[in-house]
Scaffold this active site. Structure first.
Site, PDB file in Angstrom:
ATOM      1  N   SER A   1       0.825  -1.202   0.000  1.00  0.00           N
ATOM      2  CA  SER A   1       0.000   0.000   0.000  1.00  0.00           C
ATOM      3  C   SER A   1       0.857   1.250   0.000  1.00  0.00           C
ATOM      4  O   SER A   1       1.964   1.260   0.567  1.00  0.00           O
ATOM      5  CB  SER A   1      -0.907   0.012   1.242  1.00  0.00           C
ATOM      6  OG  SER A   1      -1.537   1.264   1.413  1.00  0.00           O
TER       7      SER A   1
ATOM      8  N   TYR B   1      -2.562  -0.204   9.916  1.00  0.00           N
ATOM      9  CA  TYR B   1      -2.711  -0.771   8.574  1.00  0.00           C
ATOM     10  C   TYR B   1      -1.399  -0.651   7.806  1.00  0.00           C
ATOM     11  O   TYR B   1      -0.901  -1.618   7.225  1.00  0.00           O
ATOM     12  CB  TYR B   1      -3.837  -0.055   7.828  1.00  0.00           C
ATOM     13  CG  TYR B   1      -3.921  -0.404   6.363  1.00  0.00           C
ATOM     14  CD1 TYR B   1      -4.327  -1.676   5.962  1.00  0.00           C
ATOM     15  CD2 TYR B   1      -3.594   0.520   5.376  1.00  0.00           C
ATOM     16  CE1 TYR B   1      -4.394  -2.012   4.621  1.00  0.00           C
ATOM     17  CE2 TYR B   1      -3.661   0.199   4.036  1.00  0.00           C
ATOM     18  CZ  TYR B   1      -4.069  -1.069   3.657  1.00  0.00           C
ATOM     19  OH  TYR B   1      -4.125  -1.395   2.322  1.00  0.00           O
TER      20      TYR B   1
END
Length: 332
Positions: free
Chosen positions: A127, A152
């Protein structure tokens, strides 16, 4: 090829499965259909794949090593694309343990299954969040990514480190793709475009954080999937001549950015959406949220060079396609 796609009922996974099937690959989809967002949308994506003769589906979670092992044993995939994960920056502030379960324990199970299953290539979702507090633009895979600002992001950075370990120790070819703000038809309801569209059509105000001064490298889903397929077909090989860097290694390991390379300010994104909907939004300008970053911009030169990646969809086209899908799907 036989390709196992985890997260096959997800936004990117379902589109990827569709493209792989269209070119003649066999696909096993693996997904737990959890309730992080409406499972009916996940089932609707899956229903588009199930009639295909070369598609099979198994329901299970990555953290369930037995279920995952059964999927590998029965299908014997040649290549694997791991897109299943607990997503969402903001939710990671509320429920960090779910991110460790899915994104760390689950990813370890994927690596172990690939190692023992002699998988030719593992492509996995990282990501843009790994860049954290980085203020240098555009983001390069050679940049330091040691300062994540959400759980995350930390789990995605961990995935890259874990993948390198398996590439180095066991020769498992792995490629991590740092996705940059993917949008388009069949997208996730927790993403800004989906939320904004629903609220504007309902006449409700939309929350615009950082007073709209965000910029994002919004990337249309078809461009993302095209890059994933190209990457899947180009497994890295060990190369003793490489001088290791943040994105490369002597091991069969690579990390790439995958984005549009054309950042757009959030307020412009909203303007395009308003034009496509034919309605003005009531804007509620708010400060920056914890765990968020002001700007993202992908340097994709390495992916262009190595696999011929070429994103081509401007936001004006991509948002219009999303709105057309949204109106049809929700009968608005």
């Amino acid at each position: 090829m036989r390709v196992l796609v985890t997260g096959a009922a997800g936004f990117i996974g379902s589109k990827l499965s569709e493209v792989l099937l269209a070119r003649g690959d066999e696909v096993l989809g693996f997904d737990n259909l959890n309730a992080y967002y409406d499972p009916r949308l996940k089932q609707a994506r899956l229903d588009r794949l199930l009639p295909h003769a070369n598609f099979r589906f198994m329901r299970g979670a990555l953290e369930d090593s037995i279920a995952l092992g059964e999927a590998f044993a029965s299908f014997q995939p040649q290549r694997v694309v791991n897109l299943a994960a607990q997503a969402g920056v903001r939710y990671s502030l509320e429920n960090p343990r779910s991110y460790v379960d899915s994104n760390v324990v689950g990813f370890l199970n994927v690596l172990e299954a690939c190692r023992h299953g002699d998988v030719e290539h593992l492509v996995y979702a990282s990501s843009s969040s790994v860049y954290g507090a980085n203020r240098k633009l555009p983001f390069s895979v050679d940049d330091n990514v040691d300062h994540p600002v959400s759980m995350y992001a930390a789990t995605k950075k961990a995935n890259e480190l874990m993948a390198h370990t398996y590439s180095h120790l066991f020769g498992v070819p792995t490629t991590g793709l740092r996705f940059f703000t993917v949008y388009g038809p069949w997208g996730r309801p927790d993403m800004a475009l989906f939320l904004f569209t629903r609220k504007i059509l309902a006449g409700e105000p939309i929350d615009i954080f950082n007073h709209g001064r965000h910029s994002r490298d919004f990337t249309y889903v078809d461009d993302i999937v095209e890059g994933v397929v190209r990457t899947l077909d180009n497994a890295p090989a060990p190369d003793a001549a490489i001088t290791p860097s943040a994105g490369t290694s002597n091991a069969p390991y690579r990390v790439y950015n995958i984005g549009n390379d054309q950042p757009v300010e959030l307020l412009r994104y909203v303007e395009v959406l308003e034009q496509c909907l034919g309605r003005k939004a009531e804007r509620r300008l708010l400060p920056m949220q914890p765990g968020d970053v002001p700007d993202t911009w992908a340097d994709v030169d390495a992916l262009r060079r190595d696999v011929g990646y070429s994103p081509s969809t401007p936001v004006e086209v991509g948002v219009a396609r999303f709105v057309a899908w949204y109106r049809e799907y929700h009968r608005v």
